[in-house]
Design an enzyme around this catalytic site. Structure first.
Site, short mmCIF file in Angstrom:
data_model
loop_
_atom_site.label_atom_id
_atom_site.label_comp_id
_atom_site.label_asym_id
_atom_site.label_seq_id
_atom_site.Cartn_x
_atom_site.Cartn_y
_atom_site.Cartn_z
N SER A 144 0.85 -1.19 0.00
CA SER A 144 0.00 0.00 0.00
C SER A 144 0.88 1.23 0.00
O SER A 144 2.02 1.19 0.49
CB SER A 144 -0.90 0.01 1.25
OG SER A 144 -1.53 1.27 1.42
N TYR A 157 -1.03 -0.84 10.29
CA TYR A 157 -1.21 -1.12 8.87
C TYR A 157 -0.04 -0.58 8.06
O TYR A 157 0.57 -1.29 7.26
CB TYR A 157 -2.53 -0.51 8.39
CG TYR A 157 -2.87 -0.82 6.95
CD1 TYR A 157 -3.41 -2.06 6.61
CD2 TYR A 157 -2.66 0.12 5.93
CE1 TYR A 157 -3.74 -2.35 5.29
CE2 TYR A 157 -2.99 -0.16 4.62
CZ TYR A 157 -3.53 -1.40 4.30
OH TYR A 157 -3.85 -1.68 3.00
#
Length: 254
Positions: A144, A157
């Site tokens: 990401s 995350y």
């Protein structure tokens, strides 16, 4: 001359029942690959596999939690029974809980690490002998842009995605001698079930669109097309890279 094809390739895709994983599976299948999908939700996975098989595609599914060590071991053993080698491994499975750091319980952030990072590392380690047998294997890790900048997705995350990018660089060097290429694809906001809690909020969606030069969120198919290219022998000199798929977001200043 190398073809724009995955014909004859054997691929394993984790998190493959919906979203980006499903889009990758469909892209691979259309290009001729034989695919095994892994997903935690047995009902969703069964429906996806049945839908694809009814269209005449070579695809199977294995249901289970990729963050569970015993399941990973059983999964790889099952793959060894089905395939004599593995040409493509797509580590796509991921999860998130969006909070400020002090609001997480230890159990919550450990689960994010187990699912996003440790399971990927173990899948790479366990699948290495099968990838080596390919002679021209490709492993693609889905990370990401949160691994490079803060996008308010929660610290665990972003930490796991940053670690995935570094793991890719290390293994690309370590496994190059075995003709195993490893690359990372880092999406910005993509229209998937995982992103819906954010995209369904009009205020947050407005900020995302304003931050994106192309003025829209991405679609799963736009990730899948890049992953498919990286899996092809056409991409045989590309390894150790992290490619952002972000509508220009990472290049935008003011």
């Amino acid at each position: 001359m190398k073809a724009w094809s995955l014909k004859g390739k054997k691929a394993l895709i984790t998190g493959g029942s919906k979203g980006i994983g499903l889009a990758i599976a469909e892209e691979f299948i259309h290009l001729g690959a034989e695919v095994i999908l892994v997903a935690r939700n047995e009902r969703d996975l069964s429906g996806t596999v049945q839908m694809l098989q009814q269209r005449g595609f070579k695809v199977e599914g294995v249901a289970g939690d990729i963050s569970d060590s015993s399941f990973r071991t059983n999964l790889v053993n099952e793959i060894k029974q089905k395939f004599d080698k593995l040409d493509i491994l797509v580590n796509n499975v991921g999860t998130n809980v969006r909070k400020k750091l002090i609001e997480y319980t230890e159990e919550e952030y450990r689960k994010i690490f187990e699912t996003n990072l440790f399971s990927m590392t173990e899948m790479a380690r366990l699948c290495y002998p099968l990838l080596k047998k390919s002679g021209s294997a490709s492993m693609i890790n889905i990370a990401s842009v949160a691994g490079s900048i803060d996008i308010k997705s929660g610290p665990p995350y972003g930490m796991t995605k940053a670690a995935i990018i570094q793991l890719t660089k290390h293994l690309a060097v370590e496994w190059a001698i075995d003709n195993i290429r490893i690359n990372t694809v880092s999406p910005w906001y993509i229209d998937t079930p995982l992103a819906q809690p954010v995209l369904s909020n009009p205020e947050k969606l407005k900020k995302i669109i304003e931050r994106t030069p192309m003025q829209r969120v991405g679609q799963p198919e736009e990730i899948a097309s890049l992953v498919a290219f990286l899996a092809m022998d056409k991409a045989s000199y590309i390894t150790g890279q992290n490619i952002n798929v972000d509508g220009g977001m990472m290049s935008s200043g003011l």
